[in-house]
Design a protein around this motif. Structure first.
Motif, PDB file in Angstrom:
ATOM      1  N   ARG A 134      -5.046 -16.111   5.089  1.00 18.03           N
ATOM      2  CA  ARG A 134      -4.204 -15.801   6.242  1.00 18.03           C
ATOM      3  C   ARG A 134      -4.412 -16.821   7.369  1.00 18.03           C
ATOM      4  NH1 ARG A 134      -0.662 -12.132   7.363  1.00 18.03           N
ATOM      5  NH2 ARG A 134      -0.642 -11.290   9.464  1.00 18.03           N
ATOM      6  N   ARG A 138      -1.880 -20.334   9.057  1.00 16.50           N
ATOM      7  CA  ARG A 138      -1.572 -20.453  10.485  1.00 16.50           C
ATOM      8  C   ARG A 138      -1.894 -21.826  11.044  1.00 16.50           C
ATOM      9  NH1 ARG A 138      -3.801 -14.599  12.127  1.00 16.50           N
ATOM     10  NH2 ARG A 138      -1.941 -13.437  11.562  1.00 16.50           N
ATOM     11  N   SER A 142       4.953 -22.709  11.678  1.00 18.82           N
ATOM     12  CA  SER A 142       5.769 -22.156  10.585  1.00 18.82           C
ATOM     13  C   SER A 142       7.085 -22.910  10.390  1.00 18.82           C
ATOM     14  CB  SER A 142       6.042 -20.680  10.840  1.00 18.82           C
ATOM     15  OG  SER A 142       6.902 -20.531  11.940  1.00 18.82           O
ATOM     16  N   ARG A 145       7.938 -25.732   7.389  1.00 15.33           N
ATOM     17  CA  ARG A 145       8.395 -25.494   6.023  1.00 15.33           C
ATOM     18  C   ARG A 145       9.887 -25.821   5.910  1.00 15.33           C
ATOM     19  NH1 ARG A 145       8.526 -20.073   8.085  1.00 15.33           N
ATOM     20  NH2 ARG A 145      10.298 -18.892   7.297  1.00 15.33           N
ATOM     21  N   ALA A 188     -12.744 -12.037  21.230  1.00 18.53           N
ATOM     22  CA  ALA A 188     -11.663 -11.069  21.445  1.00 18.53           C
ATOM     23  C   ALA A 188     -10.579 -11.632  22.354  1.00 18.53           C
ATOM     24  CB  ALA A 188     -12.226  -9.792  22.040  1.00 18.53           C
ATOM     25  N   MET A 189     -10.936 -12.603  23.186  1.00 16.19           N
ATOM     26  CA  MET A 189      -9.942 -13.159  24.105  1.00 16.19           C
ATOM     27  C   MET A 189      -9.338 -14.446  23.582  1.00 16.19           C
ATOM     28  SD  MET A 189     -11.618 -12.687  27.776  1.00 16.19           S
ATOM     29  CE  MET A 189     -12.419 -11.185  28.258  1.00 16.19           C
ATOM     30  N   GLN A 190      -9.826 -14.946  22.452  1.00 18.95           N
ATOM     31  CA  GLN A 190      -9.297 -16.196  21.907  1.00 18.95           C
ATOM     32  C   GLN A 190      -8.088 -15.913  21.012  1.00 18.95           C
ATOM     33  OE1 GLN A 190     -10.073 -19.129  22.660  1.00 18.95           O
ATOM     34  NE2 GLN A 190     -12.127 -19.080  23.529  1.00 18.95           N
ATOM     35  N   GLN A 191      -7.214 -16.890  20.924  1.00 16.93           N
ATOM     36  CA  GLN A 191      -6.071 -16.748  20.032  1.00 16.93           C
ATOM     37  C   GLN A 191      -6.430 -17.186  18.611  1.00 16.93           C
ATOM     38  OE1 GLN A 191      -3.302 -15.307  20.896  1.00 16.93           O
ATOM     39  NE2 GLN A 191      -3.842 -15.115  23.047  1.00 16.93           N
ATOM     40  N   SER A 225      10.102 -18.789  16.691  1.00 14.61           N
ATOM     41  CA  SER A 225       9.292 -18.386  15.553  1.00 14.61           C
ATOM     42  C   SER A 225       8.248 -19.442  15.272  1.00 14.61           C
ATOM     43  CB  SER A 225      10.169 -18.146  14.332  1.00 14.61           C
ATOM     44  OG  SER A 225      10.620 -19.351  13.805  1.00 14.61           O
ATOM     45  N   SER A 226       8.482 -20.652  15.714  1.00 14.09           N
ATOM     46  CA  SER A 226       7.528 -21.733  15.521  1.00 14.09           C
ATOM     47  C   SER A 226       7.414 -22.462  16.852  1.00 14.09           C
ATOM     48  CB  SER A 226       8.061 -22.646  14.419  1.00 14.09           C
ATOM     49  OG  SER A 226       7.349 -23.836  14.388  1.00 14.09           O
TER      50      SER A 226
ATOM     51  N   ILE B  45      12.875 -14.450  16.901  1.00 13.16           N
ATOM     52  CA  ILE B  45      12.170 -14.967  15.724  1.00 13.16           C
ATOM     53  C   ILE B  45      12.988 -14.674  14.476  1.00 13.16           C
ATOM     54  CG2 ILE B  45      10.136 -14.616  14.271  1.00 13.16           C
ATOM     55  CD1 ILE B  45       8.556 -14.163  16.867  1.00 13.16           C
ATOM     56  N   ARG B 254      -4.384 -13.122  26.233  1.00 12.42           N
ATOM     57  CA  ARG B 254      -5.647 -12.390  26.319  1.00 12.42           C
ATOM     58  C   ARG B 254      -6.683 -13.101  27.166  1.00 12.42           C
ATOM     59  NH1 ARG B 254      -6.352 -11.064  20.108  1.00 12.42           N
ATOM     60  NH2 ARG B 254      -5.441 -13.114  20.156  1.00 12.42           N
TER      61      ARG B 254
END
Lengths: 455, 343
Positions: A134, A138, A142, A145, A188-191, A225-226, B45, B254
């Protein structure tokens, strides 16, 4: 007999004048110095403000012109890209039938999982990739493609070959590498997940992830979306179409109206009324033209929403008074002797104006027109009301296709959720718009200088 | 010479444009969508993926403007100058349905896309909050019950309301009335918090509603008409401000904002899915069935949007912060679309 006294007594002698002047000199000089320093202070203050604005925009926006991209050897695996042959138009086939077959083929290509090609290639450089599928998906944004798909659609011969490509990374990776997010924040605060951060570190140390010039910013339409692929091409084309409409409609109409009013119209109540109203029109807030456009062009004439044609019409209305006023003042400035000379030699009024006055007025008219167009280019408010603040992910092919405009795109990006990425992107869009404005103004100055005549 | 050439060029361009206008008399070929700004990222999206994945359709155009604004455009009538789909973060009101029908928009398909949670958040460097609906009501009300009857809101700091709350000035940035989020804010927070008070329960039902919905006007409650970025800008400008956001906006930021727990529950994916977090609401889209067959791909896009691949588990929309439907509900929604079931 008494000698008549002079009516005015010579109370002021040369000496007293000198005294008076000397006494007031210091005060008058002081006044002048105060005025000069006020003027200088005003100039310096406005320069400082502009400088702060530019420093702010450029320091934020310039980094966005370079974007992190990953260099990968993509193998177009025939087992993954398993498609039938690209249709070729047969000699006796109608255009419609061919288009149908072509769309069917493209739909078939659309079902291919091009992400597989990217993840397969990533697995070769990241040994522990299999356990974190997963996260792996990332790394590359996206939208890439579709870039791979388009390469196959363009040239199916690529299947079975390996190409070295620079693919854009996810927007959050760009944010991380540029330091736009505090790296010391807890997970927890990171992307990005810890694993992705480790990979990104490793890949950038290997030189695979690098900051490259962002062609995406100029070649792509907006994207949600990207996010990393979001670009200005759609907004740029939208603005271009609108400016074409403005140049075709507002400039000739404005110039014709100005020539009529200045040279032909009789001086009466009616023309006075028209003149006052043109000046009033120039002062109408632009948002009002947007409301008008929404109700008249979309409501009555049923023109499409979010289309540059409607935007162009609205902006033409807005630019018209500017063009008329600029043209009239240019015509006024042409010496009457030119007209009189032409008329005296037997030219008709029409000939005098078109052969002699107008050529001299061209630089002024062009300057007015270009400044009007530049003003229209930067206008966002009326466009918001005719649906041009919609999200449009394609580049418009004609003035009737849905699109946004450059100033509206700035507004939209300013509102995007991913602040860390889009703050820089927004400033980059502002830089592009400013560059366009400055080049238009430079063009106006150049044209004026080139055709300027002195008497 | 120059002038006549110029004139010729202008005439040519005008002719091309008028020919284009004539060609445009057919129905538009792009799906046009407007409405809730909460729905905007999700639907955008899906629209983008739809347009890029299916070569025969164009990328639908998605506008914002709030739930009410979207429905107003949707109910303007039938025809190529009106939109095909309206997104809302609240169900359509009876008055809006009546307006639709009055303008000839008879056949309307209602689809639930998923859920969204709203969160109360403060700046990352501000104190942590654990709020209850009652406390939020007291912070934003025009009048509050006291021993001397109803008095003008005296609270200046959160700690004045309850000593467990931080000693911080009350500044609350709430969505404006054009947002569907505002309705959820009032129905799920303000009303329950207000009606739980004994002094309010003694009032007549109508007086209760009026009392509960009155907002203080001393500048401590700020109504935000724009997007969540405007709320965030407010937090940047005022250290003490607490703002209302959609959970997806919070997730993308966040590192900048910190969420408040509501009645002890923090908004996290688990608590939201388990139904423990109280502030969730369904998100809808409405399809104008009269445009099916006119706007190419309208029904296909609706199915695509509601499909498991786009808005289900592990889908791009879930990644963007959408809370997904149960499989049963999704099946029902897909059936509705296939049957073109009208409201």
């Amino acid at each position: 007999m008494k000698v008549a006294e002079p009516l005015i007594k010579p109370v002021i002698t040369a000496g007293t004048v000198q005294q008076k002047v000397n006494a007031s000199l210091a005060r008058r000089h002081r006044k002048e110095r105060v005025f000069k320093s006020f003027g200088l202070a005003a100039v310096l203050a406005s320069l400082a403000l502009v400088l702060i604005l530019f420093i702010n925009i450029f320091s934020k926006g310039l980094p966005a012109f370079w974007q992190s991209a990953i260099t990968l050897d993509i193998y177009f695996d025939p087992q993954v890209v398993n498609i039938s042959e690209k249709p070729v138009q047969a000699a006796n086939e109608s255009d419609n039938a061919f288009r149908q077959r072509d769309i069917e083929w493209q739909t078939e290509v659309g079902f291919i999982n091009f992400n597989r090609l990217i993840t397969d290639s990533l697995e070769k450089v990241l040994p522990d990739a299999r356990q974190h599928r997963r996260d792996l998906q990332r790394i590359v944004t996206s939208g890439e493609r579709f870039a791979l798909r388009d390469m196959v659609v363009q040239d199916p011969g690529i299947i079975g070959q390996t190409r070295t490509l620079h693919l854009l990374t996810d927007a959050n990776i760009d944010v991380w590498l540029k330091g736009n997010i505090d790296r010391s924040l807890p997970d927890a605060m990171q992307q990005l997940s810890p694993k992705m951060r480790e990979w990104v570190q490793q890949l950038s140390e290997q030189g695979l992830i690098q900051n490259r010039f962002s062609f995406a910013l100029f070649m792509n339409a907006d994207s949600r979306s990207s996010l990393a692929s979001a670009g200005l091409a759609g907004a740029f084309m939208g603005s271009l179409y609108m400016m074409l409409v403005v140049i075709v409609l507002a400039v000739p109409m404005g110039v014709a109206a100005a020539i009529y009013l200045e040279e032909f119209a009789p001086k009466n109540r009616f023309t006075d009324f028209v003149e006052v109203n043109i000046n009033n029109l120039a002062a109408v807030p632009s948002i009002v033209f947007g409301l008008l456009g929404a109700s008249v062009f979309i409501g009555w004439f049923n023109l499409p929403m979010s289309a540059p044609i409607v935007g162009g019409l609205v902006l033409s209305l807005m630019t018209l008074p500017t063009v008329i006023i600029a043209t009239r003042s240019t015509l006024k400035a042409i010496p009457p002797s030119i007209r009189q000379a032409a008329l005296g030699l037997g030219a008709s009024k029409m000939q005098a104006i078109f052969h002699h006055v107008l050529p001299l007025a061209i630089p002024g008219i062009l300057t007015g027109a270009i400044l009007g167009v530049a003003q229209a280019l930067g206008e966002a408010a009326p466009l918001l009301l005719i649906g041009m603040k919609s999200f449009v992910a394609s580049v418009p092919g004609s003035p009737f296709d849905q699109s946004t405009a450059l100033p509206v795109q700035i507004f939209l990006w300013q509102g995007n959720e991913l602040r860390n990425f889009f703050e820089a992107r927004t400033s980059a869009a502002i830089i592009v718009l400013l560059a366009l404005m400055i080049s238009l103004n430079a063009l106006a100055i150049w044209l004026r200088k080139k055709y300027e005549k002195r008497w | 010479m120059l002038c006549s050439r110029l004139l010729l060029a202008i005439m040519l361009v005008t002719a091309i444009i008028s020919a284009q206008v004539k060609a445009q008399t057919r129905f538009r070929d792009t799906i046009q969508i407007a409405g809730s700004s909460t729905m905007l990222p999700f639907v955008s999206i899906a629209a983008e993926e739809f347009g890029y994945s299916f070569a025969q359709f164009r990328v639908p155009v998605v506008g914002s403007g709030g739930s009410a604004g979207g429905l107003r455009q949707f109910c303007q009538g039938v025809g190529s100058h009106t939109i095909d789909i309206a997104n809302t973060s609240r169900p359509m009101r009876p008055a809006e349905l009546a307006a639709c029908k009055a303008n000839g928009v008879e056949q309307i398909l209602e689809v639930t896309l998923g859920y969204d949670a709203i969160v109360f958040a403060s700046r990352i460097d501000a104190a942590a909050f654990n709020l209850t609906p009652g406390q939020i009501f007291l912070a934003q009300a025009a009048q509050v019950p006291s021993a001397k009857g109803m008095v003008a809101n005296p609270y200046k700091r959160w700690s004045d309301i309850d000593s467990s709350l931080p000693e911080q000035q009350i500044v609350l940035a709430i969505p404006g009335t054009n947002h569907g989020t505002r309705e959820i804010y009032e129905e799920d927070i303000v009303l329950p918090g207000c009606q739980a008070m004994p002094a309010v329960q003694q009032l007549e039902p109508e007086a209760q509603l009026n009392f509960c919905s009155a907002i203080r006007k001393d500048g401590r409650v700020i109504e935000i008409a724009g997007d969540y970025t405007e709320t965030l800008a407010r937090l940047d400008a005022q250290h003490d401000a607490v703002g209302v956001f959609g959970v997806s906006f919070y997730q993308a930021n966040r590192d900048r904002i910190k969420v408040a727990a509501i009645s002890g529950v923090l908004p996290a994916t688990e608590t939201i899915l388990a139904g423990e977090y109280p502030l969730t609401r369904p998100l809808y889209f409405y399809v104008k069935l009269a445009h099916v067959g006119l706007t190419p791909g309208l029904l296909e896009f609706s199915r695509y949007l509601a499909s498991d691949a786009v808005s289900g588990e592990n889908s791009p929309l879930q990644d963007a912060g959408l809370i997904v439907l149960t499989p049963e509900l999704r099946q029902e929604m897909l059936q509705r679309i296939i049957r073109q079931q009208s409201l």
